[in-house]
Design an enzyme around this catalytic site. Structure first.
Site, PDB file in Angstrom:
ATOM      1  N   LEU A  69       9.222  10.410   0.375  1.00 53.64           N
ATOM      2  CA  LEU A  69       9.481  10.688  -1.384  1.00 53.64           C
ATOM      3  C   LEU A  69       9.087   9.260  -2.177  1.00 53.64           C
ATOM      4  O   LEU A  69       8.677   8.578  -1.349  1.00 53.64           O
ATOM      5  CB  LEU A  69      10.606  10.987  -1.619  1.00 53.64           C
ATOM      6  N   PRO A  70       8.259   9.506  -3.017  1.00 61.95           N
ATOM      7  CA  PRO A  70       7.317   8.089  -4.108  1.00 61.95           C
ATOM      8  C   PRO A  70       8.519   7.140  -4.395  1.00 61.95           C
ATOM      9  O   PRO A  70       7.722   6.422  -4.265  1.00 61.95           O
ATOM     10  CB  PRO A  70       6.350   9.296  -4.544  1.00 61.95           C
ATOM     11  N   THR A  96      10.213   4.420   1.659  1.00 59.59           N
ATOM     12  CA  THR A  96      10.462   2.807   1.203  1.00 59.59           C
ATOM     13  C   THR A  96      11.402   2.945   0.391  1.00 59.59           C
ATOM     14  O   THR A  96      10.641   3.373  -0.543  1.00 59.59           O
ATOM     15  CB  THR A  96       9.232   2.061   2.087  1.00 59.59           C
ATOM     16  N   LYS A 171      11.466  -2.887   6.943  1.00 62.46           N
ATOM     17  CA  LYS A 171      10.655  -2.206   7.037  1.00 62.46           C
ATOM     18  C   LYS A 171       9.575  -3.015   5.333  1.00 62.46           C
ATOM     19  O   LYS A 171       8.714  -3.337   5.702  1.00 62.46           O
ATOM     20  CB  LYS A 171      10.879  -0.324   5.682  1.00 62.46           C
ATOM     21  N   LYS A 240       6.154  -1.144  -5.488  1.00 64.20           N
ATOM     22  CA  LYS A 240       8.052  -0.565  -5.239  1.00 64.20           C
ATOM     23  C   LYS A 240       7.890  -1.638  -4.181  1.00 64.20           C
ATOM     24  O   LYS A 240       9.277  -2.094  -4.249  1.00 64.20           O
ATOM     25  CB  LYS A 240       7.744   1.060  -4.851  1.00 64.20           C
TER      26      LYS A 240
HETATM   27  P1  NAD Z   1       3.153  10.728  -2.469  1.00 66.14           P
HETATM   28  O1  NAD Z   1       2.963   9.822  -3.580  1.00 66.14           O
HETATM   29  O2  NAD Z   1       1.378  10.824  -1.446  1.00 66.14           O
HETATM   30  O3  NAD Z   1       3.838  11.838  -1.881  1.00 66.14           O
HETATM   31  C1  NAD Z   1       5.142  11.822  -2.308  1.00 66.14           C
HETATM   32  C2  NAD Z   1       5.458  13.625  -2.426  1.00 66.14           C
HETATM   33  O4  NAD Z   1       6.593  13.099  -3.259  1.00 66.14           O
HETATM   34  C3  NAD Z   1       4.581  14.051  -3.609  1.00 66.14           C
HETATM   35  O5  NAD Z   1       3.750  15.395  -2.933  1.00 66.14           O
HETATM   36  C4  NAD Z   1       5.397  14.341  -4.514  1.00 66.14           C
HETATM   37  O6  NAD Z   1       5.384  15.773  -5.640  1.00 66.14           O
HETATM   38  C5  NAD Z   1       6.579  14.771  -3.683  1.00 66.14           C
HETATM   39  N1  NAD Z   1       7.941  14.450  -4.774  1.00 66.14           N
HETATM   40  C6  NAD Z   1       8.101  13.803  -5.781  1.00 66.14           C
HETATM   41  N2  NAD Z   1       9.116  13.807  -6.302  1.00 66.14           N
HETATM   42  C7  NAD Z   1      10.001  15.129  -5.664  1.00 66.14           C
HETATM   43  C8  NAD Z   1      10.765  15.785  -5.724  1.00 66.14           C
HETATM   44  N3  NAD Z   1      11.788  15.538  -6.370  1.00 66.14           N
HETATM   45  N4  NAD Z   1      11.170  16.802  -4.780  1.00 66.14           N
HETATM   46  C9  NAD Z   1      10.151  16.939  -4.040  1.00 66.14           C
HETATM   47  N5  NAD Z   1       8.808  16.319  -3.805  1.00 66.14           N
HETATM   48  C10 NAD Z   1       8.834  15.482  -4.648  1.00 66.14           C
HETATM   49  O7  NAD Z   1       3.771   9.363  -1.204  1.00 66.14           O
HETATM   50  P2  NAD Z   1       3.393   9.098  -0.276  1.00 66.14           P
HETATM   51  O8  NAD Z   1       2.292   8.027  -0.342  1.00 66.14           O
HETATM   52  O9  NAD Z   1       2.852  10.369   1.193  1.00 66.14           O
HETATM   53  O10 NAD Z   1       4.652   8.059   0.598  1.00 66.14           O
HETATM   54  C11 NAD Z   1       5.745   8.397   0.493  1.00 66.14           C
HETATM   55  C12 NAD Z   1       6.780   7.577   1.193  1.00 66.14           C
HETATM   56  O11 NAD Z   1       6.731   7.221   2.307  1.00 66.14           O
HETATM   57  C13 NAD Z   1       6.536   6.046   0.224  1.00 66.14           C
HETATM   58  O12 NAD Z   1       8.172   5.919   0.374  1.00 66.14           O
HETATM   59  C14 NAD Z   1       5.875   4.961   1.126  1.00 66.14           C
HETATM   60  O13 NAD Z   1       6.571   4.249  -0.226  1.00 66.14           O
HETATM   61  C15 NAD Z   1       6.160   5.754   2.289  1.00 66.14           C
HETATM   62  N6  NAD Z   1       5.058   4.898   2.934  1.00 66.14           N
HETATM   63  C16 NAD Z   1       4.048   5.287   2.435  1.00 66.14           C
HETATM   64  C17 NAD Z   1       2.789   4.959   3.519  1.00 66.14           C
HETATM   65  C18 NAD Z   1       1.367   5.544   3.511  1.00 66.14           C
HETATM   66  O14 NAD Z   1       0.519   4.995   3.909  1.00 66.14           O
HETATM   67  N7  NAD Z   1       0.849   6.030   2.039  1.00 66.14           N
HETATM   68  C19 NAD Z   1       2.824   4.677   4.275  1.00 66.14           C
HETATM   69  C20 NAD Z   1       4.157   3.944   4.878  1.00 66.14           C
HETATM   70  C21 NAD Z   1       5.206   4.613   4.053  1.00 66.14           C
END
Ligand code: NAD
Length: 301
Positions: A69-70, A96, A171, A240
């Site tokens: 989740l974001p 994270t 992390k 964040k």
């Molecule tokens: P993203 O924004 O692409 O995806 C998040 C998803 O969660 C979206 O599809 C959104 O619609 C959904 N969402 C939001 N609120 C919600 C809720 N209440 N219930 C259900 N779904 C909900 O984010 P991401 O890039 O996939 O990152 C997700 C996590 O992983 C974050 O914590 C980020 O810091 C971490 N992360 C990301 C990466 C990367 O390269 N993108 C790498 C390592 C860690």
């Protein structure tokens, strides 16, 4: 014949969650999914997942529920709803969120007899697609071992410790360094190009030299030199993570001078390029200030 895999729940089908669900399905796990965006749920169903009506419904169908989740707030809200499910035994947050949020989630779920593991990941969208994520987990060791086969489908799980939130701290240390390397490489690349160097040659030389980092080896060749800015990690998420690092470091009373400078650079990128911009856009305000473009397309294959 081996026993069929048990149902896994997955909440949050974004840049990271969606390809992770694809890997679980390909490994033969039945997966029940939820996201607030109907279109990504439909795409996951198209790939073989089952749709749930909400996080509580996911937790009513699967003993292991994963989330990606974001924001820390989204993780807390989802964990709260997951706690109402009557089948869930373990909640694994791959997001994270920082250690105070992870600790609150652990406490609230423990009160309902549900184990929480915080298991942030590193390796980007490509790592999620290829199942090569670094996965750092903390929480009850027996529960880590219970979910390890599922985590192995997604990457390389490492048990950081049983203190709730320890993996989050790990992390944040990683991401502060990744944020620093990307911002510093961007600044130095702009300097070199302004002085007349060829950006593609610069990256080749850095990657054979002591200044090379993951930023020069992967992020620049993939998303900056080709000017695609599509690495798959939003500027808002990098900001964040840097904010979470600073909060935790300040609470500990340790030196933060470099982290504060890096945070300023990322806050400026957020203001200039927008929350949804790809984090490789950190170079754009620097290019504008210097009057150059770090364009390596002439040398791309
Ligand atoms: P993203 O924004 O692409 O995806 C998040 C998803 O969660 C979206 O599809 C959104 O619609 C959904 N969402 C939001 N609120 C919600 C809720 N209440 N219930 C259900 N779904 C909900 O984010 P991401 O890039 O996939 O990152 C997700 C996590 O992983 C974050 O914590 C980020 O810091 C971490 N992360 C990301 C990466 C990367 O390269 N993108 C790498 C390592 C860690």
């Amino acid at each position: 014949m081996s026993a069929p895999h048990a149902e896994v729940g997955f909440i949050g089908l974004g840049h990271m969650g969606f390809p992770m669900v694809g890997r679980l399905l390909a490994a033969g796990y039945p997966v029940t999914v939820f996201d607030t965006r109907a279109e990504v749920v439909a795409a996951a169903v198209g790939a073989g997942a089952r749709a749930a009506a909400g996080p509580g419904d996911v937790a009513g169908r699967a003993a292991t529920v994963l989330a990606s989740l974001p924001t820390p707030r989204a993780s807390e809200e989802v964990a709260e709803s997951v706690g109402a499910g009557d089948r869930v035994a373990r909640f694994v947050d791959l997001s994270t969120v920082g250690s105070p949020t992870a600790q609150r989630i652990h406490e609230r779920l423990a009160a309902r007899g549900i184990a929480a593991l915080d298991c942030p990941v590193s390796g980007g969208v490509q790592g999620a697609e290829q199942g090569t994520l670094a996965m750092m987990a903390s929480g009850p060791r027996a529960d880590f071992e219970a979910v390890e086969p599922v985590l192995r489908v997604l990457g390389r799980p490492v048990f950081v410790g049983d203190a709730a939130g320890a993996a989050q701290t790990m992390k944040l240390v990683n991401n502060l360094l990744a944020a620093t390397a990307l911002a510093a490489t961007a600044e130095a690349m702009v300097m070199g190009v302004r002085a007349g160097l060829d950006p593609a040659v610069m990256i080749d030389v850095l990657n054979a030299s002591s200044g090379g980092t993951h930023a020069s080896r992967d992020k620049f060749p993939r998303a900056v030199l080709p000017r695609t800015f599509d690495y798959g990690f939003a500027t808002a998420l990098m900001v964040k993570d840097v904010r979470l690092y600073l909060e935790e470091a300040r609470a500990l009373g340790v030196p933060v001078e470099i982290a504060e400078e890096i945070a300023r650079r990322w806050e400026h990128t957020l203001a200039e390029e927008g929350a949804d911009s790809d984090f490789t856009s950190v170079i754009k305000p620097l290019e504008a200030a210097a009057g150059v473009i770090v364009d390596g397309r002439d040398r791309q294959p």
